[in-house]
Scaffold this motif. Structure first.
Motif, PDB file in Angstrom:
ATOM      1  N   ASP A 126       5.364   4.373  17.375  1.00 17.58           N
ATOM      2  CA  ASP A 126       4.720   4.708  16.353  1.00 17.58           C
ATOM      3  C   ASP A 126       3.766   3.763  15.873  1.00 17.58           C
ATOM      4  OD1 ASP A 126       7.594   6.144  14.613  1.00 17.58           O
ATOM      5  OD2 ASP A 126       6.209   7.179  15.722  1.00 17.58           O
ATOM      6  N   VAL A 127       2.394   4.124  15.401  1.00 19.62           N
ATOM      7  CA  VAL A 127       1.394   3.304  15.065  1.00 19.62           C
ATOM      8  C   VAL A 127       1.932   3.119  13.435  1.00 19.62           C
ATOM      9  CG1 VAL A 127      -0.914   2.703  14.485  1.00 19.62           C
ATOM     10  CG2 VAL A 127      -0.128   3.577  16.663  1.00 19.62           C
ATOM     11  N   ILE A 128       1.977   2.060  12.910  1.00 17.62           N
ATOM     12  CA  ILE A 128       2.253   1.823  11.445  1.00 17.62           C
ATOM     13  C   ILE A 128       1.034   1.513  10.827  1.00 17.62           C
ATOM     14  CG2 ILE A 128       3.717   0.593   9.932  1.00 17.62           C
ATOM     15  CD1 ILE A 128       5.327   1.457  12.038  1.00 17.62           C
ATOM     16  N   ILE A 129       0.624   2.433   9.748  1.00 20.77           N
ATOM     17  CA  ILE A 129      -0.500   2.192   8.880  1.00 20.77           C
ATOM     18  C   ILE A 129       0.111   2.313   7.493  1.00 20.77           C
ATOM     19  CG2 ILE A 129      -2.149   3.235  10.524  1.00 20.77           C
ATOM     20  CD1 ILE A 129      -1.926   5.941   8.854  1.00 20.77           C
ATOM     21  N   GLY A 130      -0.718   1.434   6.764  1.00 16.80           N
ATOM     22  CA  GLY A 130      -0.340   1.458   5.407  1.00 16.80           C
ATOM     23  C   GLY A 130      -0.616   2.239   4.420  1.00 16.80           C
ATOM     24  N   LYS A 131       0.331   2.524   3.483  1.00 15.70           N
ATOM     25  CA  LYS A 131       0.446   3.782   2.661  1.00 15.70           C
ATOM     26  C   LYS A 131      -0.024   3.546   1.271  1.00 15.70           C
ATOM     27  CE  LYS A 131       3.310   6.506   5.735  1.00 15.70           C
ATOM     28  NZ  LYS A 131       3.717   5.497   6.472  1.00 15.70           N
ATOM     29  N   GLY A 132      -0.100   2.194   0.967  1.00 18.96           N
ATOM     30  CA  GLY A 132      -0.236   1.986  -0.295  1.00 18.96           C
ATOM     31  C   GLY A 132       1.022   2.381  -1.302  1.00 18.96           C
ATOM     32  N   GLU A 133       2.076   2.067  -0.800  1.00 21.33           N
ATOM     33  CA  GLU A 133       3.394   2.583  -1.434  1.00 21.33           C
ATOM     34  C   GLU A 133       3.413   1.639  -2.877  1.00 21.33           C
ATOM     35  OE1 GLU A 133       6.109   1.008   1.135  1.00 21.33           O
ATOM     36  OE2 GLU A 133       5.355   2.108   2.774  1.00 21.33           O
ATOM     37  N   ILE A 134       3.066   0.250  -2.715  1.00 19.34           N
ATOM     38  CA  ILE A 134       3.272  -0.262  -3.927  1.00 19.34           C
ATOM     39  C   ILE A 134       1.967  -0.966  -4.168  1.00 19.34           C
ATOM     40  CG2 ILE A 134       4.418  -2.407  -5.059  1.00 19.34           C
ATOM     41  CD1 ILE A 134       6.868  -1.969  -3.673  1.00 19.34           C
ATOM     42  N   GLY A 135       1.151  -0.601  -5.320  1.00 18.88           N
ATOM     43  CA  GLY A 135      -0.046  -1.064  -5.461  1.00 18.88           C
ATOM     44  C   GLY A 135      -0.989  -0.076  -4.804  1.00 18.88           C
ATOM     45  N   THR A 136      -2.271  -0.780  -4.452  1.00 20.49           N
ATOM     46  CA  THR A 136      -3.540   0.047  -3.891  1.00 20.49           C
ATOM     47  C   THR A 136      -3.032  -0.138  -2.450  1.00 20.49           C
ATOM     48  OG1 THR A 136      -4.491  -1.134  -5.548  1.00 20.49           O
ATOM     49  CG2 THR A 136      -5.710   0.800  -4.475  1.00 20.49           C
ATOM     50  N   LEU A 137      -3.910   0.834  -1.706  1.00 20.91           N
ATOM     51  CA  LEU A 137      -4.017   0.789  -0.341  1.00 20.91           C
ATOM     52  C   LEU A 137      -4.863  -0.178   0.082  1.00 20.91           C
ATOM     53  CD1 LEU A 137      -3.404   2.228   2.209  1.00 20.91           C
ATOM     54  CD2 LEU A 137      -5.356   3.437   1.941  1.00 20.91           C
ATOM     55  N   GLY A 138      -4.304  -1.258   1.174  1.00 22.54           N
ATOM     56  CA  GLY A 138      -5.289  -2.009   1.566  1.00 22.54           C
ATOM     57  C   GLY A 138      -4.894  -3.630   0.890  1.00 22.54           C
ATOM     58  N   ASP A 139      -3.984  -3.665   0.226  1.00 25.45           N
ATOM     59  CA  ASP A 139      -3.674  -5.018  -0.397  1.00 25.45           C
ATOM     60  C   ASP A 139      -2.725  -5.650   0.160  1.00 25.45           C
ATOM     61  OD1 ASP A 139      -1.526  -3.400  -2.891  1.00 25.45           O
ATOM     62  OD2 ASP A 139      -1.310  -3.744  -0.798  1.00 25.45           O
ATOM     63  N   CYS A 140      -2.398  -6.639   0.041  1.00 24.74           N
ATOM     64  CA  CYS A 140      -1.777  -7.939   0.823  1.00 24.74           C
ATOM     65  C   CYS A 140      -0.218  -7.524   1.027  1.00 24.74           C
ATOM     66  CB  CYS A 140      -1.498  -9.142   0.147  1.00 24.74           C
ATOM     67  SG  CYS A 140      -2.803 -10.116  -0.158  1.00 24.74           S
ATOM     68  N   PHE A 141       0.350  -6.524  -0.022  1.00 23.54           N
ATOM     69  CA  PHE A 141       1.762  -5.749   0.303  1.00 23.54           C
ATOM     70  C   PHE A 141       1.770  -5.125   1.684  1.00 23.54           C
ATOM     71  CE2 PHE A 141       6.045  -5.241  -0.945  1.00 23.54           C
ATOM     72  CZ  PHE A 141       6.066  -3.804  -0.511  1.00 23.54           C
ATOM     73  N   ASP A 142       0.547  -4.100   1.714  1.00 25.91           N
ATOM     74  CA  ASP A 142       0.517  -3.396   2.681  1.00 25.91           C
ATOM     75  C   ASP A 142       0.435  -4.137   4.257  1.00 25.91           C
ATOM     76  OD1 ASP A 142      -1.423  -0.754   1.073  1.00 25.91           O
ATOM     77  OD2 ASP A 142       0.379  -0.968   1.494  1.00 25.91           O
ATOM     78  N   ARG A 143      -0.179  -4.956   4.213  1.00 27.95           N
ATOM     79  CA  ARG A 143      -0.403  -5.661   5.375  1.00 27.95           C
ATOM     80  C   ARG A 143       1.027  -6.169   5.824  1.00 27.95           C
ATOM     81  NH1 ARG A 143      -5.799  -6.557   3.282  1.00 27.95           N
ATOM     82  NH2 ARG A 143      -5.470  -8.405   2.157  1.00 27.95           N
ATOM     83  N   ASN A 144       1.524  -6.958   4.674  1.00 30.44           N
ATOM     84  CA  ASN A 144       3.195  -7.400   5.239  1.00 30.44           C
ATOM     85  C   ASN A 144       3.986  -6.457   5.845  1.00 30.44           C
ATOM     86  OD1 ASN A 144       3.602 -10.258   4.910  1.00 30.44           O
ATOM     87  ND2 ASN A 144       2.130  -9.965   3.319  1.00 30.44           N
ATOM     88  N   ILE A 145       3.864  -5.310   4.819  1.00 31.94           N
ATOM     89  CA  ILE A 145       4.823  -4.275   5.272  1.00 31.94           C
ATOM     90  C   ILE A 145       4.435  -3.656   6.737  1.00 31.94           C
ATOM     91  CG2 ILE A 145       3.661  -2.019   4.333  1.00 31.94           C
ATOM     92  CD1 ILE A 145       7.353  -3.299   3.679  1.00 31.94           C
ATOM     93  N   VAL A 146       3.360  -3.531   6.998  1.00 30.41           N
ATOM     94  CA  VAL A 146       2.772  -3.151   8.397  1.00 30.41           C
ATOM     95  C   VAL A 146       3.345  -4.037   9.454  1.00 30.41           C
ATOM     96  CG1 VAL A 146       0.765  -2.879  10.084  1.00 30.41           C
ATOM     97  CG2 VAL A 146       0.821  -1.632   7.830  1.00 30.41           C
ATOM     98  N   ARG A 147       3.397  -5.326   9.106  1.00 30.94           N
ATOM     99  CA  ARG A 147       3.888  -6.472  10.196  1.00 30.94           C
ATOM    100  C   ARG A 147       5.502  -6.320  10.175  1.00 30.94           C
ATOM    101  NH1 ARG A 147      -0.087 -10.161   7.734  1.00 30.94           N
ATOM    102  NH2 ARG A 147      -2.005  -9.859   9.152  1.00 30.94           N
ATOM    103  N   MET A 148       6.010  -6.020   9.120  1.00 32.69           N
ATOM    104  CA  MET A 148       7.493  -5.884   9.173  1.00 32.69           C
ATOM    105  C   MET A 148       8.046  -4.594   9.955  1.00 32.69           C
ATOM    106  SD  MET A 148       9.105  -8.387   7.557  1.00 32.69           S
ATOM    107  CE  MET A 148      10.864  -7.835   7.347  1.00 32.69           C
ATOM    108  N   ARG A 149       7.285  -3.650   9.736  1.00 33.85           N
ATOM    109  CA  ARG A 149       7.669  -2.477  10.402  1.00 33.85           C
ATOM    110  C   ARG A 149       7.280  -2.515  11.949  1.00 33.85           C
ATOM    111  NH1 ARG A 149       5.958   1.231   5.631  1.00 33.85           N
ATOM    112  NH2 ARG A 149       7.964   1.202   4.326  1.00 33.85           N
ATOM    113  N   GLU A 150       5.864  -3.259  12.230  1.00 37.36           N
ATOM    114  CA  GLU A 150       5.695  -3.264  13.774  1.00 37.36           C
ATOM    115  C   GLU A 150       6.624  -4.310  14.545  1.00 37.36           C
ATOM    116  OE1 GLU A 150       1.893  -4.863  14.534  1.00 37.36           O
ATOM    117  OE2 GLU A 150       0.776  -3.245  13.766  1.00 37.36           O
ATOM    118  N   MET A 151       7.413  -4.820  13.603  1.00 37.85           N
ATOM    119  CA  MET A 151       8.649  -5.600  14.458  1.00 37.85           C
ATOM    120  C   MET A 151       9.617  -4.774  14.787  1.00 37.85           C
ATOM    121  SD  MET A 151       9.271  -9.328  12.927  1.00 37.85           S
ATOM    122  CE  MET A 151       8.976  -9.590  11.277  1.00 37.85           C
ATOM    123  N   GLU A 152       9.897  -3.564  13.967  1.00 40.66           N
ATOM    124  CA  GLU A 152      10.763  -2.805  14.585  1.00 40.66           C
ATOM    125  C   GLU A 152      10.282  -1.909  15.937  1.00 40.66           C
ATOM    126  OE1 GLU A 152      13.828  -1.857  13.703  1.00 40.66           O
ATOM    127  OE2 GLU A 152      13.736  -0.036  15.076  1.00 40.66           O
TER     128      GLU A 152
END
Lengths: 158, 384, 349
Positions: free
Chosen positions: B256-282
């Motif tokens: 799967d291609v992981i894209i940010g969804k703005g789960e916590i905070g707004t779409l495109g913030d630092c949290f999204d970038r980090n969660i994309v990296r964590m999930r890409e490891m999987e």
């Protein structure tokens, strides 16, 4: 859209400013355009609905000894097609208008082209060197580049 | 709690002065030699000017004097954290120019090693981001697992960080016999530690407060600035070269291609970038599992198709690949001789860093550190 | 005074007063060495590594090595720094931590100064640390140190309010500010400790949530007072330089270091006295001799120090405005509310 279709559409719009399309083996198909209208062409490529080139992938300079060429690699995220534009500039005073207003990517890429080749991009908001020190003399990637003897009193070659 | 402040407020009669401070080339975080000239209004950042070039090694000029195989170690040293991924687009581009079709086993090895390097890179990215936050422990957990990956790379190529392993037309050596078991061990450990880090760091309320709504990068700004990789996907844009223009073995793999969804905070913030990296490891773990399941055991001659002299025909090619940090491209102009005529590298971090002045206006200086960490830059690539 | 075992041994004279200084100071020195080793080792074990292993057996002599290293370093004083303030700042900060030991009871027989306003005294003297930070930051003549010191001051002062409300509730519960009195009221096993509602009938389970909340508030406030993560903005980021103790080196830096560990113990000791029964044994009268009482007291305080160290290596740090938000908008209202509840309870009891 294939390269030929894009070329035809551009030729319809801009007539003689689109010089040629080169499609050979071992070459990504590229369109040679007139350097004076590059900004309008890029604006058209970005905004036109069935072209939609919203992503500037790469902007590089090349020193062919008879001219300087600036190469633009474009990509469309929605329509998933690619095209390469080339602009040929005179070797004495290479200069072309900037496409920074079209894609902000070009800001740093153009600074690097200026730093390495001396190609001046008119209209760029901050046309200074980016990789070399700000008071470096000479343009390193030119084929006839000779490195300076001394830089601020330090011998350059060791 | 974090709001972007409106700057240029009319202060009226209050005499305030904006302060220009220098976050100098020596950085406490591991991003490398980057100089940020920051203009502050009290605690709020009003302007950031990055000054780069401290690590400029004239790579593009040196390549014009070397033969094509000699360029490969130089390419390693661009993004020195994910060297396998650096070599791949160059080697693929040259093979296309020369018309070499490499056998599938070599392709499998290349993709497996690239995905392992993707995991290693994301581990560093998340670990150093946590370090910028003040969380010291996830850094050590992730680096402990990265050691397993580096040991495997050492067994395969002889180097821990810089490999010179992918050659034009094949590889330098064959993989050792324990390659399959090592890969599976690594995947098991990575999954366990990732879960732990998700609970320890990513799920931590303090971490969420620090990263949510910070450094918001809207999707259209991201595309206009040309960013790629997790930074672009964190803003919700679905662009992954492995999916849109598959190269090597990626069209046969299921991920799967992981894209940010703005789960916590707004779409495109630092949290999204980090969660994309964590999930890409999987996702990388999934890819490696699929490759290992069909990997042929018998060793083959990996240098069979390596040409003795690399002399591509006259032409040019732009070949690209999805690096862990984004899109790495090489624009190679060949004039028919053994040296490249022009070797331009479109480096990921070079473009990713250019978006920093845009997205850090109006935040506090502590947020600027977070934003810089979430862009995941490495100065070797920026300065080449 | 009469109960004091030192008075019984040596009578009322210069020897007694000097012992009252020497005994806590010695304890503090030994504790600091153990705390430094503890921090290094606990940090290593949390991070899945071994820590110092070469100095002494499994690294136990490491703190000694660190102290020796700091003592023999060159003492650099910036040229434009304000010399008297610069030199005094670490000692002022240490004074804040150490002066509290005058009123802290280690056992029922040993408290150097049996003040009937002991709680108030300890809290007041803790403010010295604030002065020390400001002195250090301002006298360094360094723009970043000053900013770090200012942030540190605002953080420490803001967190004193929830702590004050917590100890006010304890004073209301105990009816007195005298520390020995507060501890004596918690006798009879851990069920009578203030964290579990203090002594009283079974109805006190109604008030346990409030005392637990106050314990947590006091503990978090204590973390802020000692500038530990998650509140280490004055030492950590602060425009990317090390904050108010950037310009210090050698013995003075060692003093700041030492003062930080001493402060950790002081804060833990205060929490222990107020909430965890001080030197009372958790088993009521069993194991309640004076020597064991000292062990209980030091054990409980060291456990809280251990929790502080543990939290440092687990959590990320808060940003400055989030820190202020937590103190003023979260902890102070909750502490107020709990204070009202406990006052009502102690009236009804």
């Amino acid at each position: 859209m294939t390269a030929t279709e894009i070329y035809d559409k551009l030729k319809n719009e801009f007539a003689n400013d689109i010089i040629s399309l080169t499609e050979e083996a071992n070459v990504d198909p590229f369109i040679l355009v007139n350097s004076s209208r590059i900004t309008e062409i890029c604006l058209y490529l970005r905004d036109e609905a069935d072209m939609n080139f919203d992503y500037l992938v790469n902007l590089s300079g090349v020193d062919y000894k008879t001219n300087f060429t600036v190469v633009y690699h474009l990509y469309s995220l929605k329509l998933k097609h690619r095209i390469v534009l080339k602009v040929e500039l005179s070797p004495e005073k290479p200069s072309v208008t900037t496409v920074e207003k079209v894609w902000k990517t070009a800001n740093w890429h153009e600074r690097e082209a200026y730093d390495m080749f001396g190609i001046v991009f008119e209209g760029h908001p901050f046309m200074v060197r980016i990789l070399c020190p700000y008071d470096w003399e000479g343009f390193p990637l030119r084929k006839d580049y000779k490195e300076p003897e001394f830089y601020r009193g330090i011998k350059v070659a060791y | 709690m974090t709001e972007k402040r409106i700057i240029d407020v009319d202060y009226g009669k209050v005499e305030t002065e904006r302060m220009r401070i220098n976050m100098g080339p020596q950085h406490p975080s591991t991003h490398g030699v980057l100089r940020l000239e920051v203009e502050l209004d009290g605690e709020i950042v009003t302007e950031v000017v990055p000054h780069i070039g401290y690590l400029h090694r004239c790579f593009e000029k040196s390549c014009e004097k070397m033969s094509y195989p000699q360029v490969i170690p130089y390419i390693d040293r661009m993004d020195y954290i994910s060297s396998m991924n650096n070599e791949l687009p160059f080697v693929m581009g040259m093979e296309k120019l020369l018309g070499i079709n490499i056998p599938e086993r070599i392709d499998m090895i290349r993709v497996a090693l690239c995905e392992l390097n993707r995991i290693a890179n994301h581990q560093i990215a998340v670990a150093t981001f946590g370090l910028d936050c003040g969380a010291f422990t996830p850094f050590l957990y992730l680096f402990r697992d990265r050691e397993m990956i580096l040991n495997l790379f050492e067994a395969v190529s002889g180097g821990r960080l810089l490999y010179n392993y992918f050659w034009i037309g094949g590889l330098m050596n064959d993989v050792p016999p324990s390659f399959k078991e090592n890969c599976l061990d690594i995947i098991k450990t990575v999954r366990v530690t990732n879960e732990e880090v998700m609970r320890l760091l990513i799920g931590n309320k303090i971490f969420e407060e620090r990263t949510a709504n910070v450094g918001i990068l809207p999707a259209d700004v991201a595309v206009n600035f040309g960013v790629s990789g997790p930074v672009l996907r964190g803003s919700g844009v679905d662009y992954d070269i492995r999916r849109s223009e598959p190269y090597s073995m990626y069209d046969k793999l299921d991920f799967d291609v992981i894209i940010g969804k703005g789960e916590i905070g707004t779409l495109g913030d630092c949290f999204d970038r980090n969660i994309v990296r964590m999930r890409e490891m999987e996702e990388s773990c999934k890819i490696i599992e699929q490759i290992i399941s069909v990997f042929p055991d018998e060793s083959s001659d990996v240098r069979a198709l390596v040409p003795r002299r690399v002399k591509p025909p006259k032409g040019e090619i732009y070949s690209k690949a999805e690096n862990p940090k984004g899109e790495l491209g090489f624009y190679i102009v060949s004039d028919g001789s053994v040296n490249p005529y022009r070797m331009r590298s479109r480096a990921t971090s070079f473009v990713n860093l250019s978006v920093l002045p845009e997205i850090s206006k109006g935040y506090m200086i502590a947020d600027l550190i977070m934003i810089l960490g979430s862009l995941d830059i490495v100065l070797g690539e920026i300065d080449r | 005074m009469e109960q004091n075992f030192v008075y019984k041994l040596f009578g009322d004279g210069i020897i007694m007063y000097s012992l009252f200084v020497i005994i806590p100071l010695t304890f503090l020195l030994i504790y600091a060495l153990i705390a430094i080793l503890g921090e290094l080792k606990i940090a290593s074990w949390v991070q899945d590594r071994l820590g110092p292993m070469r100095t002494g057996w499994k690294g136990v002599l490491q703190p000694l090595a660190e102290v020796l290293k700091l003592m023999q370093k060159e003492d650099i004083v910036p040229d434009a720094a304000n010399k008297p303030l610069f030199n005094l700042a670490p000692y002022v900060m240490f004074t804040g931590a150490f002066a509290a030991f005058a009123a802290i009871p280690f056992t029922m027989n040993f408290v150097p100064a049996h003040l009937n306003i002991g709680l108030f005294y300890i809290f007041a003297v803790g403010a010295f640390a604030v002065i020390g930070i400001v002195m250090g930051g301002w006298a360094s003549n360094n723009k970043y140190s000053l900013l770090g010191a200012m942030r540190g001051v605002s953080q420490m002062v803001s967190y004193e309010i929830p702590i004050a409300l917590a100890i006010l509730s304890i004073a209301a519960l105990a009816g007195s500010l005298d520390l020995q009195e507060i501890i004596n009221q918690q006798s009879g096993g851990f069920w009578n400790w203030n964290i579990l509602g203090g002594n009283g009938s079974l109805w006190k389970v109604l008030v346990i949530p409030f005392t637990l909340a106050l314990f947590i508030i006091h503990f978090v406030g204590g973390l802020a007072e000692t500038n530990r993560i998650p509140f280490d903005i004055p030492e950590g980021e602060s425009e990317i330089v090390a904050g108010y103790h950037t310009e210090y080196s050698g013995m003075k830096f060692a003093m700041f270091f030492f003062a930080e560990y001493a402060n950790m113990f002081t804060v833990s000791a205060l929490i222990t006295i107020c909430f965890l029964g001080g030197w009372q044994s958790p088993f009521g009268d069993f194991l309640n001799q004076p020597l064991m009482q000292a062990v209980w007291f030091i054990g409980k305080s060291c456990f809280l120090v251990f929790v502080q160290i543990w939290l440092r290596w687990t959590l990320p740090r808060l940003r400055v405005d989030q820190l202020m938000y937590v103190s003023w908008k979260v902890m102070t209202p909750i502490a107020f509310f709990c204070f009202i509840a406990i006052s009502v309870w102690s009236m009804l009891r």
